[in-house]
Enzyme design. Structure first.
Site, PDB file in Angstrom:
ATOM      1  N   PRO A 162       2.341   9.144   4.085  1.00 38.64           N
ATOM      2  CA  PRO A 162       2.348  10.548   3.733  1.00 38.64           C
ATOM      3  C   PRO A 162       3.431  10.846   2.717  1.00 38.64           C
ATOM      4  O   PRO A 162       4.559  10.400   2.853  1.00 38.64           O
ATOM      5  CB  PRO A 162       2.650  11.251   5.052  1.00 38.64           C
ATOM      6  CG  PRO A 162       2.488  10.247   6.108  1.00 38.64           C
ATOM      7  CD  PRO A 162       2.683   8.927   5.484  1.00 38.64           C
ATOM      8  N   GLU A 163       3.053  11.593   1.709  1.00 39.73           N
ATOM      9  CA  GLU A 163       4.012  12.089   0.732  1.00 39.73           C
ATOM     10  C   GLU A 163       4.169  13.585   1.014  1.00 39.73           C
ATOM     11  O   GLU A 163       3.672  14.083   2.029  1.00 39.73           O
ATOM     12  CB  GLU A 163       3.498  11.816  -0.688  1.00 39.73           C
ATOM     13  CG  GLU A 163       3.120  10.346  -0.888  1.00 39.73           C
ATOM     14  CD  GLU A 163       2.580  10.014  -2.256  1.00 39.73           C
ATOM     15  OE1 GLU A 163       3.022  10.648  -3.228  1.00 39.73           O
ATOM     16  OE2 GLU A 163       1.722   9.127  -2.366  1.00 39.73           O
TER      17      GLU A 163
END
Length: 273
Positions: free
Chosen positions: A2-3
């Site tokens: 996840p960014e």
DNA sequence: ACCACAACCTGGCCGC
DNA sequence: TGCGGCCAGGTTGTGG
């Protein structure tokens, strides 16, 4: 994995479920999940506190507790958080459960076990070195310029450095460089003022677009609601090797940059730097 | 300050 | 079916 857009999506989905909830019980099934303090202390301090707010800084989730401490989570590549009822079964790779006073239970799942929990009084002990929030109003092109000035590393590598700007990862770094028409292997410190301004703008645009799509669901990342993110359908270059550039039709190319897969359009992003 | 590389983990996929 | 090798959205540490 996840960014920023994925972590922010997780946060938004969790806020209504967790705000004001009191933690009644904590179970850790894999102790190395807890970075600090010692796992027993972590559990002891968490039990009995209430969650007053749920924030995000870069790729970290921050639970503010009424004890004055902060519980931070970094999902790294494959971490997932969701809330279930007490009777719900435990999925494979679930390493912790946190029970709430309303019968809900937070499940932390992480196939690759890279994610970490932290419990600290001063959150800067964990997030203190992070660069600015790219979606904050006061992040300006001049700040980006200052942080890459004189740096000889490639611009893509610098974008992945969380001290330059917080929250970008491999997908959105490539997407932002494409939008800014900058070759990922350009030396960071040699970007022109105009390029830096374009890059600043492109980073914001890509992150806002991804946020609107509730992030990317590539493989293991699924937001808490299980409504999958949809940004992967809007990717312009990431993992599109050989496919036509959406702007000029030239096949997208792939290269390795500091060990990370990198995608770009050789025509729109010329290596003229 | 840079780079390459390994480490931390597990599972999916591809070719043989 | 099985096995080896490579890949994966992240970060940190080592050595040169």
């Amino acid at each position: 994995m996840p960014e920023l857009p994925e972590v922010e999506t997780v946060r938004r989905e969790l806020v209504p479920l967790l705000t004001s909830r009191r933690i009644t019980r904590v179970e850790i099934y894999w102790h190395r999940l807890i970075d600090r303090p010692a796992p027993e202390i972590f559990v002891q301090h968490l039990v009995g506190t209430s969650i007053t707010a749920l924030r995000r800084r870069g790729k970290y989730l921050i639970f503010d507790l009424d004890s004055g401490e902060h519980w931070l989570i970094h999902l790294r590549m494959t971490g997932q958080i969701y809330v279930r009822q007490a009777q719900a079964p435990i999925d494979a790779h679930t390493h912790a459960r946190v029970y709430l006073d309303d019968g809900g239970v937070i499940h932390y799942r992480d196939q690759r076990k890279f994610g970490r929990f932290y419990l600290v009084r001063d959150e800067d002990q964990v997030v203190g070195d992070l660069g600015p929030e790219p979606l904050s109003e006061d992040w300006q092109p001049e700040d980006l310029a200052e942080r890459i000035r004189g740096r000889r590393a490639r611009i893509k590598t610098l974008l992945l450095d969380q001290r330059v700007v917080a929250g970008l990862g491999n997908i959105y770094a490539d997407e932002a460089l494409f939008l800014a028409r900058i070759h990922p292997a350009c030396e960071g410190g040699r970007l022109t003022e105009a390029q830096v301004r374009r890059l600043h703008r492109a980073i914001r645009q890509v992150l806002l677009e991804a946020l609107r799509a509730r992030g990317s669901t590539m493989s293991t990342y699924i937001p808490p609601s299980e409504r999958r993110g949809e940004y992967q359908q809007q990717r312009r270059v990431y993992r599109r090797k050989g496919q036509p550039c959406p702007v000029c039709g030239t096949p997208i190319e792939h290269m390795k940059l500091s060990g990370r897969s990198t995608y770009f359009c050789p025509r729109c992003q010329p290596f003229s730097c």
